[in-house]
Scaffold this motif. Structure first.
Motif, PDB file in Angstrom:
ATOM      1  N   LEU A 142       0.876  -1.191   0.092  1.00  0.00           N
ATOM      2  CA  LEU A 142      -0.048   0.016   0.075  1.00  0.00           C
ATOM      3  C   LEU A 142       1.056   1.346   0.066  1.00  0.00           C
ATOM      4  O   LEU A 142       0.498   2.294  -0.827  1.00  0.00           O
ATOM      5  CB  LEU A 142      -0.837   0.222   1.327  1.00  0.00           C
ATOM      6  N   ALA A 143       1.874   1.239   0.701  1.00  0.00           N
ATOM      7  CA  ALA A 143       2.905   2.435   0.790  1.00  0.00           C
ATOM      8  C   ALA A 143       3.634   2.681  -0.404  1.00  0.00           C
ATOM      9  O   ALA A 143       3.662   3.782  -0.872  1.00  0.00           O
ATOM     10  CB  ALA A 143       3.750   2.151   1.903  1.00  0.00           C
ATOM     11  N   ASP A 144       3.990   1.575  -1.261  1.00  0.00           N
ATOM     12  CA  ASP A 144       4.776   1.605  -2.250  1.00  0.00           C
ATOM     13  C   ASP A 144       3.795   2.172  -3.466  1.00  0.00           C
ATOM     14  O   ASP A 144       4.382   3.046  -4.349  1.00  0.00           O
ATOM     15  CB  ASP A 144       5.190   0.158  -2.711  1.00  0.00           C
ATOM     16  N   ARG A 145       2.524   1.459  -3.644  1.00  0.00           N
ATOM     17  CA  ARG A 145       1.597   2.362  -4.484  1.00  0.00           C
ATOM     18  C   ARG A 145       1.351   3.573  -4.074  1.00  0.00           C
ATOM     19  O   ARG A 145       1.364   4.385  -5.252  1.00  0.00           O
ATOM     20  CB  ARG A 145       0.107   1.598  -4.315  1.00  0.00           C
ATOM     21  N   ALA A 146       1.367   4.257  -2.995  1.00  0.00           N
ATOM     22  CA  ALA A 146       0.935   5.622  -2.637  1.00  0.00           C
ATOM     23  C   ALA A 146       2.307   6.427  -2.955  1.00  0.00           C
ATOM     24  O   ALA A 146       2.146   7.594  -3.484  1.00  0.00           O
ATOM     25  CB  ALA A 146       0.544   5.829  -1.188  1.00  0.00           C
ATOM     26  N   ARG A 147       3.261   5.811  -2.576  1.00  0.00           N
ATOM     27  CA  ARG A 147       4.771   6.706  -2.944  1.00  0.00           C
ATOM     28  C   ARG A 147       4.873   6.818  -4.610  1.00  0.00           C
ATOM     29  O   ARG A 147       5.109   7.941  -4.727  1.00  0.00           O
ATOM     30  CB  ARG A 147       5.821   5.791  -2.323  1.00  0.00           C
ATOM     31  N   ARG A 148       4.571   5.732  -5.124  1.00  0.00           N
ATOM     32  CA  ARG A 148       4.625   5.882  -6.791  1.00  0.00           C
ATOM     33  C   ARG A 148       3.610   6.883  -7.393  1.00  0.00           C
ATOM     34  O   ARG A 148       3.744   7.584  -8.466  1.00  0.00           O
ATOM     35  CB  ARG A 148       4.538   4.489  -7.267  1.00  0.00           C
ATOM     36  N   GLN A 149       2.536   6.881  -6.627  1.00  0.00           N
ATOM     37  CA  GLN A 149       1.306   7.842  -7.129  1.00  0.00           C
ATOM     38  C   GLN A 149       1.621   9.004  -6.969  1.00  0.00           C
ATOM     39  O   GLN A 149       1.409  10.088  -7.575  1.00  0.00           O
ATOM     40  CB  GLN A 149      -0.105   7.265  -6.439  1.00  0.00           C
ATOM     41  N   ALA A 150       2.062   9.470  -5.764  1.00  0.00           N
ATOM     42  CA  ALA A 150       2.512  10.997  -5.323  1.00  0.00           C
ATOM     43  C   ALA A 150       3.757  11.320  -6.254  1.00  0.00           C
ATOM     44  O   ALA A 150       3.692  12.594  -6.904  1.00  0.00           O
ATOM     45  CB  ALA A 150       3.098  10.908  -3.866  1.00  0.00           C
ATOM     46  N   ALA A 151       4.651  10.568  -6.451  1.00  0.00           N
ATOM     47  CA  ALA A 151       5.839  10.610  -7.563  1.00  0.00           C
ATOM     48  C   ALA A 151       5.311  11.181  -8.920  1.00  0.00           C
ATOM     49  O   ALA A 151       5.892  11.824  -9.686  1.00  0.00           O
ATOM     50  CB  ALA A 151       6.770   9.788  -7.555  1.00  0.00           C
ATOM     51  N   ARG A 152       4.148  10.064  -9.490  1.00  0.00           N
ATOM     52  CA  ARG A 152       3.675  10.366 -10.542  1.00  0.00           C
ATOM     53  C   ARG A 152       3.146  11.735 -10.720  1.00  0.00           C
ATOM     54  O   ARG A 152       3.140  12.463 -11.800  1.00  0.00           O
ATOM     55  CB  ARG A 152       2.689   9.573 -10.886  1.00  0.00           C
ATOM     56  N   PHE A 153       2.386  12.548  -9.737  1.00  0.00           N
ATOM     57  CA  PHE A 153       1.782  13.736  -9.949  1.00  0.00           C
ATOM     58  C   PHE A 153       2.837  14.798  -9.714  1.00  0.00           C
ATOM     59  O   PHE A 153       2.347  15.813  -9.745  1.00  0.00           O
ATOM     60  CB  PHE A 153       0.895  13.907  -8.835  1.00  0.00           C
ATOM     61  N   GLY A 154       4.246  14.505  -9.122  1.00  0.00           N
ATOM     62  CA  GLY A 154       5.137  15.510  -9.191  1.00  0.00           C
ATOM     63  C   GLY A 154       5.623  15.924  -7.674  1.00  0.00           C
ATOM     64  O   GLY A 154       6.397  16.539  -7.770  1.00  0.00           O
ATOM     65  N   ALA A 155       5.097  14.943  -6.684  1.00  0.00           N
ATOM     66  CA  ALA A 155       5.470  15.336  -5.439  1.00  0.00           C
ATOM     67  C   ALA A 155       6.913  14.622  -5.320  1.00  0.00           C
ATOM     68  O   ALA A 155       7.424  13.739  -5.381  1.00  0.00           O
ATOM     69  CB  ALA A 155       4.581  14.574  -4.293  1.00  0.00           C
ATOM     70  N   GLU A 156       7.711  15.641  -4.425  1.00  0.00           N
ATOM     71  CA  GLU A 156       9.088  15.097  -4.199  1.00  0.00           C
ATOM     72  C   GLU A 156       8.835  14.323  -3.061  1.00  0.00           C
ATOM     73  O   GLU A 156       8.200  14.590  -1.923  1.00  0.00           O
ATOM     74  CB  GLU A 156      10.015  16.359  -3.877  1.00  0.00           C
ATOM     75  N   VAL A 157       9.800  13.287  -2.780  1.00  0.00           N
ATOM     76  CA  VAL A 157       9.790  12.394  -1.437  1.00  0.00           C
ATOM     77  C   VAL A 157      11.176  12.350  -0.749  1.00  0.00           C
ATOM     78  O   VAL A 157      11.937  11.821  -1.651  1.00  0.00           O
ATOM     79  CB  VAL A 157       9.290  10.976  -1.789  1.00  0.00           C
ATOM     80  N   LEU A 158      11.466  13.036   0.134  1.00  0.00           N
ATOM     81  CA  LEU A 158      12.701  13.135   0.614  1.00  0.00           C
ATOM     82  C   LEU A 158      12.699  11.924   1.878  1.00  0.00           C
ATOM     83  O   LEU A 158      11.864  12.132   2.768  1.00  0.00           O
ATOM     84  CB  LEU A 158      13.053  14.473   1.495  1.00  0.00           C
ATOM     85  N   THR A 159      13.936  11.348   1.935  1.00  0.00           N
ATOM     86  CA  THR A 159      13.923  10.290   2.907  1.00  0.00           C
ATOM     87  C   THR A 159      15.154  10.407   3.702  1.00  0.00           C
ATOM     88  O   THR A 159      16.079  11.133   3.238  1.00  0.00           O
ATOM     89  CB  THR A 159      14.208   8.879   2.117  1.00  0.00           C
TER      90      THR A 159
END
Length: 560
Positions: free
Chosen positions: A294-311
């Motif tokens: 679920l987290a992987d899908r949501a992370r990919r979805q956010a990235a597809r819309f252009g959100a940056e994800v800093l880890t």
């Protein structure tokens, strides 16, 4: 296993097809080779067992698998069963099920059960319309993931080393494929020698094409394996702090609605939910879904819309600087935005038991620690806690352990655990529930060896075990907000109507309106998910609050 014999093909990623019908197998391989043969190596197998053997050979050679297409109806091992096992070998490969029209219900079930990306109806003529668009989508998703860049990450450590466990857990929760080498084995010792390191330097991480890292920090590890750790700019429309369901929901909706959005996560997206082996009451997944999927899908979805994800960026302070809201990091850096959504969730409380602190990461684990599943094979495992997370963990480890004992302080599970999970646990023969019981001691040398259990009568029993998983409630860990945002007595952040005392707005509130429902005592700073006072501690409600917070962000920005 049959494959194209072209020279140099091994360097190319693989498209794998599995079908027991020779005619169909040849046809799909032919169509794939015609369209993708220059970029990919086409491997075909005639059964699930043969395909798994092929995948094991590919892992040994360090090859990459971009996508797998498996027929549903195969004798011995059907396509769903094959894809479920194949996920363990190549978790980032995209998956599709080949099925006849009569089996579409099974294909839809597979999408939920084993995270299948697509299903294809046979026949797929013409392939230009029915086959290639689906495979194109899978290949593009795989290419956009970290898989191709980090396939060769090697991690050398000792199983009972807490830092080694932390590195394994970090990579696994961030869906970074890696290969584990023990310092007790020849391959591990050779890698240590090549890195100029010794057993005391573990964990040692060898990224592809880069220098070996000795006992790296999470930030160093994240950067080495290709995760994003640096922001692309210093100012955004929206900063989301925390990558659990609420934070991911806010990132998806913020980015999809045109806000320059960055999500900052200190460890791995998914939060506590991301560590769950199976979430079975989340809307739209009748067969359940793992927290990691679920987290992987949501992370990919956010990235597809252009959100940056800093880890691997820990937030240590929130500052109000005029109209800007500034977030400060532990390393001294900072970013600013018009608005902030706090979605930092909660952390498991530590076990108040003699010896537990010294054995953390060496037999005592907080959360499911799914990377320990193989080490629990045929061993007695103990899980402490009486809520859903503990129950889900017990179900998961029951597939590996000889016996799973659920240690519950309360008098029953019904008061704290969902009914479906209580019923499920009662039907698993190797799960034992001990109510009215607490862990009073944890003992061992270089790892956990035994624990002490006490029941309500004062009787104390010592039992052998090497694995203890703890789920005993949670704390918000919001001390870094002291003096900035209003919180309740337990540290949860107050929002909306809770901020009004006798109809009066919070001190320092300068706007000519009351705080919005999810707004904190600082205008433009919103709170979603478990960290919010009086929130409903469920994945679905957290996602909903994340989305709702973005709607309120828009209303706030319209006031400016």
């Amino acid at each position: 296993m049959t494959q194209t014999p072209e020279a140099g093909a091994r360097a190319r990623p693989v498209l794998l097809t599995v079908d027991d019908d020779p005619g169909v197998s040849r046809a799909v391989a032919r169509d794939l080779r015609r369209h993708y043969g220059e970029r990919f190596r086409i491997v075909r197998a005639s059964s699930g067992e043969e395909a798994l053997e092929a995948l094991r050979e590919l892992t040994l050679r360090g090859d990459r698998v971009a996508a797998m297409l498996a027929d549903y109806r195969m004798p011995g091992m059907n396509g769903i069963e094959f894809l479920e096992q194949a996920m363990d070998l190549f978790p980032r490969a995209r998956r599709a099920l080949l099925t006849a029209y009569a089996d579409t219900d099974a294909a839809i079930q597979a999408i939920n059960l084993v995270d299948v990306d697509h299903y294809l109806l046979k026949p797929w003529e013409p392939p230009e319309e029915k086959l290639y668009p689906v495979v194109d989508a899978m290949v593009e998703t795989w290419a956009a993931s970290p898989d191709a860049a980090v396939e060769e990450v090697k991690l050398v450590g000792h199983h009972w080393s807490a830092p080694s466990f932390a590195a394994r857990d970090f990579l696994a929760r961030n869906a970074v494929p890696y290969r584990w080498y023990s310092v007790e084995e020849n391959d591990g010792r050779r890698l240590l020698a090549a890195a100029g390191a010794g057993p005391d330097d573990v964990p040692v991480v060898v990224p592809p094409g880069g220098p070996a890292l000795l006992a790296p920090t999470e930030a160093q590890l994240a950067a080495a394996v290709g995760l994003t750790v640096e922001p692309s700019t210093d100012f955004y429309d929206l900063i989301v702090v925390g990558g659990g369901p609420a934070g991911l929901g806010a990132a998806v909706y913020g980015a999809s609605e045109g806000l320059r959005t960055v999500l900052v996560e200190r460890s791995a997206t998914g939060g506590q939910a991301g560590q769950s082996s199976r979430i079975e009451n989340y809307l739209g997944f009748p067969d359940g879904v793992s927290g990691g999927q679920l987290a992987d899908r949501a992370r990919r979805q956010a990235a597809r819309f252009g959100a940056e994800v800093l880890t691997a960026r820990k937030v240590t302070a929130l500052e109000v600087r005029g109209p800007a809201r500034v977030v400060h990091f532990a390393d001294g850096g900072s970013i600013a935005a018009h608005s902030v959504v706090l979605a930092t969730g909660v952390s498991y409380r530590t076990l108040p038991t003699d010896g537990a602190d010294g054995l953390t990461g060496r037999g005592v684990y907080y959360g499911s620690a799914l990377t320990e599943a193989a080490a629990c094979e045929d061993q007695p495992v103990y899980v402490v806690g009486g809520a859903n997370s503990a129950g889900q963990s017990a179900v998961f480890f029951s597939r590996h352990a000889s016996c799973v004992t659920l240690v519950v302080r309360g008098s029953s599970l019904e008061a704290s655990m969902s009914h479906y999970l209580v019923q499920q646990l009662s039907e698993i023969p190797n799960v034992v529930v001990r109510t009215g019981t607490t862990v009073t001691a944890a003992r061992g040398g270089d790892h956990l060896e035994e624990i002490e259990l006490a029941d309500g009568t004062g009787r104390v029993e010592t039992v052998p075990t090497s694995h203890l998983f703890v789920f005993i409630g949670a704390e918000p860990r919001t001390d870094w907000l002291d003096g900035v945002l209003a919180r309740d007595g337990r540290g949860f952040v107050l929002t909306g109507p809770e901020l009004l005392v006798d109809g009066e707005r919070p001190p320092g509130w300068r706007l000519q309106r009351d705080p919005f429902f999810l707004e904190s005592s600082v205008p433009g700073v919103f709170v979603a998910g478990d960290v919010r006072s009086q929130s409903v501690k469920r994945v679905a409600s957290a996602v909903g609050e994340g989305a709702m917070a973005v709607t309120l962000v828009h209303r706030y920005l319209e006031e400016r």
